[in-house]
Design a protein around this motif. Structure first.
Motif, mmCIF file in Angstrom:
data_model
loop_
_atom_site.group_PDB
_atom_site.id
_atom_site.type_symbol
_atom_site.label_atom_id
_atom_site.label_comp_id
_atom_site.label_asym_id
_atom_site.label_seq_id
_atom_site.Cartn_x
_atom_site.Cartn_y
_atom_site.Cartn_z
ATOM 1 N N SER A 14 60.077 -35.876 10.127
ATOM 2 C CA SER A 14 59.217 -35.545 8.997
ATOM 3 C C SER A 14 59.604 -34.181 8.444
ATOM 4 O O SER A 14 59.610 -33.188 9.173
ATOM 5 C CB SER A 14 57.749 -35.537 9.429
ATOM 6 O OG SER A 14 56.941 -34.939 8.434
ATOM 7 N N ALA A 16 57.865 -32.430 6.398
ATOM 8 C CA ALA A 16 56.675 -31.578 6.327
ATOM 9 C C ALA A 16 56.274 -31.040 7.690
ATOM 10 O O ALA A 16 55.828 -29.887 7.802
ATOM 11 C CB ALA A 16 55.517 -32.356 5.706
ATOM 12 N N ARG A 122 54.495 -42.651 5.502
ATOM 13 C CA ARG A 122 54.057 -41.265 5.431
ATOM 14 C C ARG A 122 53.662 -40.758 6.812
ATOM 15 O O ARG A 122 53.211 -41.510 7.675
ATOM 16 C CB ARG A 122 52.892 -41.088 4.456
ATOM 17 C CG ARG A 122 51.615 -41.813 4.810
ATOM 18 C CD ARG A 122 50.412 -41.274 4.002
ATOM 19 N NE ARG A 122 50.060 -39.943 4.458
ATOM 20 C CZ ARG A 122 49.890 -38.888 3.646
ATOM 21 N NH1 ARG A 122 50.047 -39.020 2.354
ATOM 22 N NH2 ARG A 122 49.557 -37.717 4.139
ATOM 23 N N ASN A 124 51.206 -38.106 9.036
ATOM 24 C CA ASN A 124 49.837 -37.585 8.977
ATOM 25 C C ASN A 124 49.719 -36.438 9.983
ATOM 26 O O ASN A 124 50.572 -36.273 10.853
ATOM 27 C CB ASN A 124 48.826 -38.681 9.315
ATOM 28 C CG ASN A 124 48.783 -39.789 8.290
ATOM 29 O OD1 ASN A 124 48.106 -39.693 7.278
ATOM 30 N ND2 ASN A 124 49.528 -40.862 8.539
ATOM 31 N N LYS A 126 48.903 -33.027 9.059
ATOM 32 C CA LYS A 126 49.241 -31.693 8.545
ATOM 33 C C LYS A 126 48.137 -30.690 8.853
ATOM 34 O O LYS A 126 48.403 -29.534 9.196
ATOM 35 C CB LYS A 126 49.493 -31.762 7.045
ATOM 36 C CG LYS A 126 49.991 -30.455 6.433
ATOM 37 C CD LYS A 126 50.373 -30.653 4.987
ATOM 38 C CE LYS A 126 50.951 -29.369 4.392
ATOM 39 N NZ LYS A 126 51.349 -29.562 2.969
ATOM 40 N N SER A 143 54.001 -34.614 -2.649
ATOM 41 C CA SER A 143 53.769 -34.531 -1.213
ATOM 42 C C SER A 143 55.064 -34.717 -0.435
ATOM 43 O O SER A 143 55.805 -35.678 -0.664
ATOM 44 C CB SER A 143 52.751 -35.591 -0.776
ATOM 45 O OG SER A 143 52.618 -35.597 0.629
ATOM 46 N N MET A 145 54.905 -35.236 2.735
ATOM 47 C CA MET A 145 54.522 -36.047 3.887
ATOM 48 C C MET A 145 55.222 -37.407 3.879
ATOM 49 O O MET A 145 55.216 -38.116 4.883
ATOM 50 C CB MET A 145 53.004 -36.239 3.924
ATOM 51 C CG MET A 145 52.211 -34.948 4.081
ATOM 52 S SD MET A 145 52.541 -34.103 5.642
ATOM 53 C CE MET A 145 51.437 -35.010 6.734
#
Length: 274
Positions: A14, A16, A122, A124, A126, A143, A145
């Motif tokens: 990921s 993010a 995506r 999850n 964060k 985003s 994500m």
């Protein structure tokens, strides 16, 4: 799609969060973890070119449990956004659920993984790190994500050691059981015998020993000469190298003899490589 080569193993990190997409130990879902050197974080790439499709589809096959990453139209678990992500067998009746396309995000080599009619994979967690499950959400250009970094995993030449059985802490009679549907092949991959076996527990080391005795292979070969493999939708085989998922679902296993041409075609992800 050029970041995904048919037959290779990859990790999905990921952008993010910096965590990796993992097949969950229950063999049913996927979530994000920091563990990099884990077979649960390795995914075998299957590039599928269906007739009349404008672009090839990408299928991601868990190197841990032999199941495919799938999108569903069911709601994600509480705390997660969008739709539910599951792991499904290669012969599941809803075959379209495991088909993805990969596209560049416009940010370096990051990609989005989009299901052909539901949305994008995506991350999850964060703001709530314990809500670390993967899900499916609608495209949000702002985003990260939904941004994933593809990390190729090199292959190793030999099979890594199986996790050793730690011994039974409970009587075998009370351990959860599952049906193992097995196929044993000869040097050319042709069928020798098939059947099913009731197996208790999760130890892949002990499962190999039980199947070896069942097939009378120990009289000729020895337990270490057998490799338990998981089949894919396109007929490839990947070695089963971790303990079985924490569920009671039946498992389809192909038993391969070491030293045969079929065994020589097996590929092992070197998850410990830097």
């Amino acid at each position: 799609m050029e970041l995904f080569q048919h037959g290779q193993h990859v990790r999905l990190r990921s952008r993010a969060l910096g965590t990796y997409l993992h097949a969950d130990d229950d063999g049913q879902g996927a979530s994000l973890h920091h563990r990099r050197a884990s077979m649960n974080a390795a995914w075998a790439v299957h590039v599928h070119h269906p007739p009349r499709a404008q672009v090839p589809y990408l299928l991601l096959h868990s190197a841990a449990y032999g199941l495919y990453l799938a999108a569903t139209d069911g709601p994600a678990p509480v705390g997660l956004r969008g739709f539910r992500v599951e792991l499904r067998s290669y012969d599941h009746r809803e075959a379209d659920a495991v088909c993805w396309t990969a596209s560049r995000t416009g940010s370096g080599d990051d990609v989005r993984l989009q299901h052909f009619n539901l949305g994008c994979l995506r991350a999850n967690g964060k703001y709530l790190p314990w809500n670390n499950g993967a899900s499916i959400g609608h495209i949000d250009g702002a985003s990260t994500m939904m941004h994933w970094v593809v990390e190729p995993i090199p292959a190793r030449e030999t099979m890594p050691p199986l996790p050793r059985s730690t011994g039974l802490t409970l009587p075998r009679a009370v351990l959860p059981s599952r049906q193992i549907v097995y196929v044993w092949t000869d040097n050319h991959g042709d069928l020798i015998t098939s059947g099913w076996h009731t197996f208790r527990g999760r130890s892949v080391f002990r499962l190999r020993k039980e199947l070896a005795r069942l097939l009378n292979a120990v009289q000729v070969l020895g337990v270490g000469d057998l490799v338990l493999c998981l089949p894919t939708r396109d007929g490839r085989l990947f070695p089963l190298l971790v303990d079985l998922p924490n569920n009671r679902q039946p498992l389809h296993v192909v038993v391969v003899i070491a030293g045969t041409p079929l065994h020589a075609r097996l590929r092992y992800a070197d998850v410990d490589a830097e």
